[in-house]
Scaffold this motif. Structure first.
Motif, PDB file in Angstrom:
ATOM      1  N   GLU A 137      -7.618   8.042  -8.309  1.00 62.02           N
ATOM      2  CA  GLU A 137      -7.266   6.711  -6.967  1.00 62.02           C
ATOM      3  C   GLU A 137      -8.173   7.129  -6.339  1.00 62.02           C
ATOM      4  O   GLU A 137      -8.978   5.764  -5.506  1.00 62.02           O
ATOM      5  N   ALA A 138      -8.180   8.076  -5.647  1.00 61.21           N
ATOM      6  CA  ALA A 138      -8.485   8.161  -4.069  1.00 61.21           C
ATOM      7  C   ALA A 138     -10.114   8.368  -4.487  1.00 61.21           C
ATOM      8  O   ALA A 138     -10.575   7.298  -3.302  1.00 61.21           O
TER       9      ALA A 138
ATOM     10  N   ASP B 127       0.559  -1.364   0.414  1.00 62.63           N
ATOM     11  CA  ASP B 127      -0.384   0.354  -0.194  1.00 62.63           C
ATOM     12  C   ASP B 127       0.760   1.131   0.207  1.00 62.63           C
ATOM     13  O   ASP B 127       0.420   2.644  -0.013  1.00 62.63           O
ATOM     14  N   ALA B 128       2.256   1.170   0.333  1.00 67.75           N
ATOM     15  CA  ALA B 128       3.054   2.616   0.186  1.00 67.75           C
ATOM     16  C   ALA B 128       2.923   3.086  -1.321  1.00 67.75           C
ATOM     17  O   ALA B 128       2.495   2.906  -2.561  1.00 67.75           O
TER      18      ALA B 128
ATOM     19  N   ASP C  51     -11.272   1.737   1.170  1.00 72.36           N
ATOM     20  CA  ASP C  51     -11.074   2.354   2.381  1.00 72.36           C
ATOM     21  C   ASP C  51     -10.498   3.502   2.405  1.00 72.36           C
ATOM     22  O   ASP C  51      -9.958   4.792   1.959  1.00 72.36           O
ATOM     23  N   ALA C  52     -10.773   4.232   3.630  1.00 72.67           N
ATOM     24  CA  ALA C  52     -11.415   5.526   3.727  1.00 72.67           C
ATOM     25  C   ALA C  52      -9.985   6.272   4.190  1.00 72.67           C
ATOM     26  O   ALA C  52      -9.024   7.364   4.131  1.00 72.67           O
ATOM     27  N   ALA C  53      -8.845   5.411   5.152  1.00 74.24           N
ATOM     28  CA  ALA C  53      -7.481   6.068   5.268  1.00 74.24           C
ATOM     29  C   ALA C  53      -6.396   6.236   4.028  1.00 74.24           C
ATOM     30  O   ALA C  53      -6.545   6.840   4.168  1.00 74.24           O
TER      31      ALA C  53
ATOM     32  N   ALA D 174      -5.406   9.401   2.652  1.00 72.63           N
ATOM     33  CA  ALA D 174      -3.785   9.365   2.153  1.00 72.63           C
ATOM     34  C   ALA D 174      -3.407   9.782   0.884  1.00 72.63           C
ATOM     35  O   ALA D 174      -2.620  10.847   0.698  1.00 72.63           O
ATOM     36  N   LEU D 175      -4.111   9.143  -0.069  1.00 77.43           N
ATOM     37  CA  LEU D 175      -3.777   9.751  -1.541  1.00 77.43           C
ATOM     38  C   LEU D 175      -4.308  10.972  -1.886  1.00 77.43           C
ATOM     39  O   LEU D 175      -4.001  12.121  -2.499  1.00 77.43           O
TER      40      LEU D 175
END
Length: 160
Positions: A85-86, A3-4, A91-93, A97-98
């Motif tokens: 992508e966001a 997920d990085a 996944d909300a987190a 992050a995106l």
């Protein structure tokens, strides 16, 4: 680590000690001269007993010919793939992050001109279309003190 986020290359004007170096010597010379002129005027006002830093004008030569709202939108077209992508990530987190990575990835663009934008006027609006992503952005200055700008983005992959 699956997920990085991918690492971005350094900006071409990245300074070895951190930050970004201004490559435009003419602009730097102009800014130095303008600041010296401003300091001279401040000294004259000081000796005349008329010093009020809040109402002391800044030389117009230091400004770029755009408003703060226009400059505020500059970084938002740098990595639109992150917004796309966001928008499709459940996944909300990861989505947060995106979105944050998108905004951070473009910050360097705000400093490419090395000039101060004109302060926005309360109620000022600005809108644009970010190409080729076809994302529409609308902005408004909703508070003067403290300065608060509101924005709304719409389009494929926009996170408003």
């Amino acid at each position: 680590m699956k997920d990085a986020l991918p690492m971005a290359p350094l900006h071409p004007h990245a300074h070895p000690e951190g930050g970004q170096a201004c490559p435009d010597e003419n602009l730097l010379t102009n800014q130095r001269d303008t600041i010296a002129e401003w300091l001279k005027g401040m000294g004259q006002r000081l000796f005349a007993g008329r010093v009020d830093l809040l109402s002391t004008p800044f030389p117009v030569k230091m400004f770029e010919p755009r408003s703060y709202l226009e400059k505020l939108a500059d970084p938002w077209g740098v990595e639109p793939r992150l917004l796309k992508e966001a928008a499709s990530t459940p996944d909300a987190a990861r989505r947060m992050a995106l979105v944050m990575a998108h905004f951070i990835a473009g910050i360097h663009v705000a400093f490419e001109k090395w000039q101060k934008p004109f302060n926005p006027i309360l109620g000022e609006t600005w809108q644009a279309k970010l190409e080729p992503e076809e994302i529409t952005i609308a902005m408004e200055q909703i508070s003067h003190h403290p300065p608060i700008s509101a924005f709304y983005m719409e389009g494929q992959g926009a996170c408003a």
